[in-house]
Design a protein around this motif. Sequence first.
Motif, PDB file in Angstrom:
ATOM      1  N   GLN A   1      43.896  43.497  41.914  1.00  0.00           N
ATOM      2  CA  GLN A   1      44.420  42.338  41.190  1.00  0.00           C
ATOM      3  C   GLN A   1      45.944  42.350  41.151  1.00  0.00           C
ATOM      4  O   GLN A   1      46.596  41.302  41.289  1.00  0.00           O
ATOM      5  N   PHE A   2      46.518  43.528  40.963  1.00  0.00           N
ATOM      6  CA  PHE A   2      47.976  43.643  40.973  1.00  0.00           C
ATOM      7  C   PHE A   2      48.539  43.243  42.333  1.00  0.00           C
ATOM      8  O   PHE A   2      49.605  42.617  42.425  1.00  0.00           O
ATOM      9  N   LEU A   3      47.791  43.586  43.390  1.00  0.00           N
ATOM     10  CA  LEU A   3      48.237  43.248  44.743  1.00  0.00           C
ATOM     11  C   LEU A   3      48.268  41.741  44.952  1.00  0.00           C
ATOM     12  O   LEU A   3      49.268  41.193  45.441  1.00  0.00           O
ATOM     13  N   TYR A   4      47.175  41.058  44.576  1.00  0.00           N
ATOM     14  CA  TYR A   4      47.044  39.640  44.911  1.00  0.00           C
ATOM     15  C   TYR A   4      47.587  38.702  43.833  1.00  0.00           C
ATOM     16  O   TYR A   4      47.841  37.529  44.121  1.00  0.00           O
ATOM     17  N   LYS A   5      47.760  39.202  42.615  1.00  0.00           N
ATOM     18  CA  LYS A   5      48.243  38.319  41.551  1.00  0.00           C
ATOM     19  C   LYS A   5      49.698  38.574  41.166  1.00  0.00           C
ATOM     20  O   LYS A   5      50.288  37.763  40.452  1.00  0.00           O
ATOM     21  N   VAL A   6      50.240  39.705  41.621  1.00  0.00           N
ATOM     22  CA  VAL A   6      51.625  40.023  41.261  1.00  0.00           C
ATOM     23  C   VAL A   6      52.490  40.199  42.507  1.00  0.00           C
ATOM     24  O   VAL A   6      53.479  39.482  42.699  1.00  0.00           O
ATOM     25  N   LEU A   7      52.125  41.153  43.351  1.00  0.00           N
ATOM     26  CA  LEU A   7      52.998  41.498  44.472  1.00  0.00           C
ATOM     27  C   LEU A   7      53.111  40.362  45.487  1.00  0.00           C
ATOM     28  O   LEU A   7      54.224  39.993  45.894  1.00  0.00           O
ATOM     29  N   ILE A   8      51.973  39.826  45.904  1.00  0.00           N
ATOM     30  CA  ILE A   8      52.016  38.765  46.919  1.00  0.00           C
ATOM     31  C   ILE A   8      52.625  37.475  46.366  1.00  0.00           C
ATOM     32  O   ILE A   8      53.489  36.869  47.027  1.00  0.00           O
TER      33      ILE A   8
END
Length: 353
Positions: free
Chosen positions: A243-250
């Motif tokens: 979730q951190f990957l797709y909702k924050v980083l990207i």
Amino acid sequence: MFLDLFINEFLLPITISTEILENWTTKDGEIPQTTLEIFWDKLKEISTYGFTIEEFQKAMLLLCFIRFIIYSIKYNIFTSFKICAIGFISCILWAMALNDCIGIYYPNLALHPLLRNAYREEIMYREVALARAGERLLDDLVKQTNTNSYPFDWITPIFGKFPSTISHITDPIYVFIRRDFFETIKQFYKTNLRHLVSIFVYVGCVRVGKKYCPYHIRWHFTFITLYNTFMPYIFSCTMRARQFLYKVLIPQQRFEEAENMELYIGAWVFVHISFIMIAMIHAIFSQYFYIPFLTYSVELHVGKRPKTSIYSGGYTAWQDNFNFFNIKLSDTLRLWWGFLGKGTKNQRKNNKT
């Protein structure tokens, strides 16, 4: 000729998935490649995209069968069957853990190249499961229109004997039993009891019925039970990382960090699945393995391996140095206990003396 027949008719179907065999066969049903070429192509595919779960499970069956033949020659058929059955049951326990792991990690399987085949297999499995769910839903709708399809038909004559003066009481009860009682019980089981079945089986087999349960099964069953106590936290951490990957980083266009996060998630999923596969291999060969703290905790429950029994499986050299309930921290953190747990040379010398 017999060897080619054995390989083409028996070995290939149980070690290679059906889709791959269909791609290798011609319209006439003949295999255009030699057996060596097929296995070489399959080896290259596995080294590039990894096993499918079906292929790995079939490989475990093949290893169990080969082991059965070897032990049948060494001992006899019945003894060989008992030894292999014990290892096979332990392997099934780990296979169930592997299926759960694949299902939970499903979105992350595409992040590691050696899990691509497992990812494609899981996609096809979910498509088939979705189609079957639709069929079951359609069947349920059809059953609702057909009153004769409800269970407990045998209570109809019983309720027919009640006087009509109390029909306002008996009719709702009758309708509930015929239409809703079975579904209520099934729903109660799914929501309240299904997740406890493994605990009930563990208590019944490993604790209450330990006299009748082989040590090897009790050891692996206890290890899996301990493993399941902290796995949900690891699964949730992996999902939060996704979730951190797709909702924050990207969304924030932090692409370099996103690439690193993908590598970390994919590597962890691969390590976790590989651990379970290695545990399955240990189990199918009636072996044990040592992991600091965990193995010690398992053996506090199941005790030491009975060395005099041929059904107890492989070596557990770490038990020779362990004084239960008074163990040294250095012994707990030790990783190498010799090849297949036989112990180091110094340890074997001390045991002989």
